[in-house]
Design a protein around this motif. Structure first.
Motif, PDB file in Angstrom:
ATOM      1  N   PRO A  38      38.290  41.424  40.680  1.00 31.51           N
ATOM      2  CA  PRO A  38      38.832  41.695  42.012  1.00 31.51           C
ATOM      3  C   PRO A  38      39.840  42.855  41.974  1.00 31.51           C
ATOM      4  N   GLY A  73      43.550  44.771  48.098  1.00 32.55           N
ATOM      5  CA  GLY A  73      43.504  45.716  49.213  1.00 32.55           C
ATOM      6  C   GLY A  73      44.554  46.829  49.100  1.00 32.55           C
ATOM      7  N   GLN A  79      40.509  39.277  35.310  1.00 31.93           N
ATOM      8  CA  GLN A  79      41.065  40.468  35.937  1.00 31.93           C
ATOM      9  C   GLN A  79      41.897  41.222  34.907  1.00 31.93           C
ATOM     10  N   PHE A 112      42.393  32.010  40.265  1.00 31.31           N
ATOM     11  CA  PHE A 112      43.586  32.852  40.450  1.00 31.31           C
ATOM     12  C   PHE A 112      44.799  32.090  40.976  1.00 31.31           C
ATOM     13  N   VAL A 120      49.712  37.097  39.006  1.00 32.37           N
ATOM     14  CA  VAL A 120      48.771  38.000  38.341  1.00 32.37           C
ATOM     15  C   VAL A 120      49.260  39.433  38.504  1.00 32.37           C
TER      16      VAL A 120
HETATM   17  P1  XMP Z   1      48.808  36.976  42.456  1.00 31.81           P
HETATM   18  O1  XMP Z   1      49.525  38.240  42.116  1.00 31.81           O
HETATM   19  O2  XMP Z   1      49.198  36.426  43.796  1.00 31.81           O
HETATM   20  O3  XMP Z   1      47.291  37.398  42.585  1.00 31.81           O
HETATM   21  O4  XMP Z   1      48.876  35.947  41.363  1.00 31.81           O
HETATM   22  C1  XMP Z   1      46.210  36.513  42.742  1.00 31.81           C
HETATM   23  C2  XMP Z   1      44.990  37.342  43.115  1.00 31.81           C
HETATM   24  O5  XMP Z   1      45.195  37.963  44.397  1.00 31.81           O
HETATM   25  C3  XMP Z   1      45.113  39.372  44.305  1.00 31.81           C
HETATM   26  N1  XMP Z   1      46.131  39.956  45.193  1.00 31.81           N
HETATM   27  C4  XMP Z   1      45.850  40.586  46.344  1.00 31.81           C
HETATM   28  N2  XMP Z   1      44.664  40.863  46.940  1.00 31.81           N
HETATM   29  N3  XMP Z   1      45.821  41.932  48.712  1.00 31.81           N
HETATM   30  C5  XMP Z   1      44.657  41.555  48.114  1.00 31.81           C
HETATM   31  O6  XMP Z   1      43.590  41.851  48.659  1.00 31.81           O
HETATM   32  C6  XMP Z   1      47.043  41.689  48.179  1.00 31.81           C
HETATM   33  O7  XMP Z   1      48.067  42.052  48.739  1.00 31.81           O
HETATM   34  C7  XMP Z   1      47.047  40.976  46.926  1.00 31.81           C
HETATM   35  N4  XMP Z   1      48.054  40.570  46.106  1.00 31.81           N
HETATM   36  C8  XMP Z   1      47.464  39.925  45.050  1.00 31.81           C
HETATM   37  C9  XMP Z   1      45.364  39.687  42.849  1.00 31.81           C
HETATM   38  O8  XMP Z   1      44.798  40.935  42.479  1.00 31.81           O
HETATM   39  C10 XMP Z   1      44.724  38.498  42.159  1.00 31.81           C
HETATM   40  O9  XMP Z   1      43.331  38.674  42.049  1.00 31.81           O
END
Ligand code: XMP
Length: 534
Positions: free
Chosen positions: A411, A414, A455, A489, A531
């Motif tokens: 993934p 955005g 990821q 995730f 993440v």
């Molecule tokens: P975190 O950092 O919350 O990430 O542990 C979990 C998953 O979410 C993705 N991620 C995002 N995807 N907009 C998105 O489309 C965002 O603002 C965003 N922030 C985190 C991250 O890459 C991981 O797969």
């Protein structure tokens, strides 16, 4: 269809998954759903677990009509207690909340009705299961047989003597119950008699027919694509259904990975034949991001700018389409109508998130990423993936001949590299991170590790570190590498690389990326870290 009534357990969506893994379509609806309000007749019903206690004043209860429908019902954990409570058994608080592994002894009832033993048929005398409950049955309701017990739960599994009602105290849907998926299989395939119709091969045909019916013979659809799995699969499906009446728009926001705009263009347009416009809006995005440090502000700016750019482009396409609809195309033929629909790559987990039962006081969330667009352009939503889980989307992608590396792609958020550049985003910072990230991913692929990692990405730190090159002191930036393994995730573990792979990546980044003299590897798990770094 199997109807799963969700009483708010954190595992409810997994029940849906397990049914689907048996190629049986299952739909999750809130436990408060009344049978008279649904437009299909389920072949079986599963009641999920719940954080509630059946005796709580405000605890949720199932529509009693489910027991009159003449279809099998399986209660899991709270679902068992709910069924028992509704049928005049007794439920009490345990001395200690039971959480963890247990061994359930399977008790064969025998007797005139073989269905009583059908749930655990062929599963032996004993199996390991996962328990998580604070209440349990202290007396089963009348006419139920005990079909399984553990040292602490004498009524760990029940079956009705003459009706197809079953209840289990453990959670068959979690992987900690190694044979749980088989138990669910016994229920949906054996007891409910569902056939294995839920396959992506069947889905493609039905979904294409559905899209064609919705769009008619002239209607047009627009949609954003990012190069990620979901939007690519959705776009290809639309293309298969309505050809170039589907218009894809890709917005280059200036914080994509190295050469991403070009690659997406080649893949979607040249290889998959999708009617695609790439809009290079990087100047606008980077100017709006100028000097912004706060990650939430970066997210907001990127989200809003995306909507502005997408809307402007969509309006152009709509204007051209409207003219063509009026006057015909270059040959004067009128074959296409106006743009009426907006494609969204919503997946089933988003749908579940917005409809799942969150207790009596919680309001139900609506889920429109580009809500503003719909209001202004009066577009209607089309969501071809809204019934699918991520791995179903991947399977669909493979069937649609989307290249394997894309289908398995990690993934990408955005807001892109903007949330991986700590501190303000500039073109120079983007250049450094793009190069480092490209080397990192290239080496992971070369080592054959890409598919083992959920990821992986590079992060640019906002500090300078001292280094030495030749006999000169350097004062340059630091790259942090992140790689995690994760199911969903929500939690994640850092990935253990073979040391020589890290050595090669580090050496290439410091040698090839001007401005970087140091590479670190992030060994934090989620929780407590997340993440992404921002
Ligand atoms: P975190 O950092 O919350 O990430 O542990 C979990 C998953 O979410 C993705 N991620 C995002 N995807 N907009 C998105 O489309 C965002 O603002 C965003 N922030 C985190 C991250 O890459 C991981 O797969």
């Amino acid at each position: 269809t199997i109807l799963i009534l969700d009483f708010g357990s954190q595992y409810s969506h997994l029940i849906t998954r397990r049914c689907r893994e048996h190629n049986v379509y299952a739909e999750l609806l809130p436990c408060t759903t009344q049978l008279k309000d649904i437009n299909f007749k389920p072949k079986g019903i599963i009641l999920s677990g719940s954080p509630y206690s059946v005796y709580d004043k405000d605890s949720p209860h199932a529509d009693p009509a489910i027991y009159e429908l003449g279809v099998p019902v399986l209660g899991i954990c709270y679902g068992l207690q709910e069924m028992a409570w509704q049928m005049k058994g007794t439920v009490e608080q345990c001395d200690h909340r039971e959480y963890g592994f247990a061994n359930i002894k399977i008790a064969k009832v025998g007797g005139p009705n073989p269905a009583v033993d059908a749930l655990f048929e062929g599963l032996g005398d004993e199996m390991q299961v996962w328990m998580s409950h604070g209440d349990q049955l202290s007396a089963p309701p009348p006419d139920f047989h005990v079909i399984g017990h553990t040292p602490t739960a004498p009524y760990a599994a029940l079956a009705h003597a003459s009706k197809p009602f079953y209840g289990i105290q453990f959670h068959p849907e979690v992987t900690h119950s190694p044979r749980g998926k088989e138990v669910i299989g016994r229920f949906v395939l054996g007891i409910c008699g569902c056939r294995k119709h839920w396959t992506m091969e069947e889905f493609i045909g039905k979904e294409i027919a559905r899209i064609r019916a919705i769009c008619g013979s002239t209607g047009r659809v627009i949609g954003a694509v990012s190069g990620g799995v979901d939007s690519t699969v959705a776009a290809k499906l639309m293309h298969e259904a309505i050809g170039d009446r589907f218009h894809a728009i890709m917005v280059d926001n200036g914080v994509l990975r190295l050469n991403e705009g070009k690659q997406v263009h080649e893949m979607l347009n040249n290889d998959l034949g999708v009617n695609l416009t790439v809009v290079d809006a990087s100047d606008l995005f980077l100017s709006r991001l100028d000097g912004i440090d706060d990650p939430e502000q970066k997210r907001k700016i990127i989200g809003n700018t995306f909507i502005n750019v997408f809307e402007a482009e969509a309006a152009k396409i709509e204007a051209a389409a409207a003219e063509e609809a009026q006057n015909g195309d270059a040959q004067g033929e009128k074959k296409k109508g106006r743009v009426e629909w907006l494609l969204q790559g919503t997946l089933y987990p988003d749908v579940i998130e917005s409809i799942s039962f969150k207790g009596p006081s919680a309001t139900i969330k609506t889920h429109h990423n580009v809500g503003g667009l719909l209001k202004d352009m009066k577009l209607k939503l089309i969501e071809p993936l809204r019934e699918l889980f991520k791995d179903e989307v991947r399977a669909l992608g493979r069937l649609l001949n989307i290249p394997a590396p894309l289908v398995q792609r990690h993934p990408f958020p955005g807001p892109g590299l903007a949330i991986r550049i700590l501190g303000p985003v500039t073109r120079e910072q983007v250049r450094i991170l793009q190069q480092a990230d490209a080397i990192y991913i290239e080496e992971i692929r070369r080592a054959g590790l890409y598919d083992q990692i959920a990821q992986a990405f590079a992060v640019l730190l906002p500090v300078r570190a001292v280094g030495v090159m030749g006999d000169k002191r350097t004062y340059e930036q630091v790259i942090a590498l992140r790689a995690v393994q994760s199911e969903d995730f929500m939690t994640a573990d850092w990935y253990v690389f073979p040391p020589e792979v890290l050595r090669r990546i580090s050496s290439r980044i410091t040698n090839e990326v001007a401005g970087v003299n140091r590479v670190t590897y992030d060994i934090s798990s989620k929780p407590p870290a997340t993440v992404e770094w921002l």
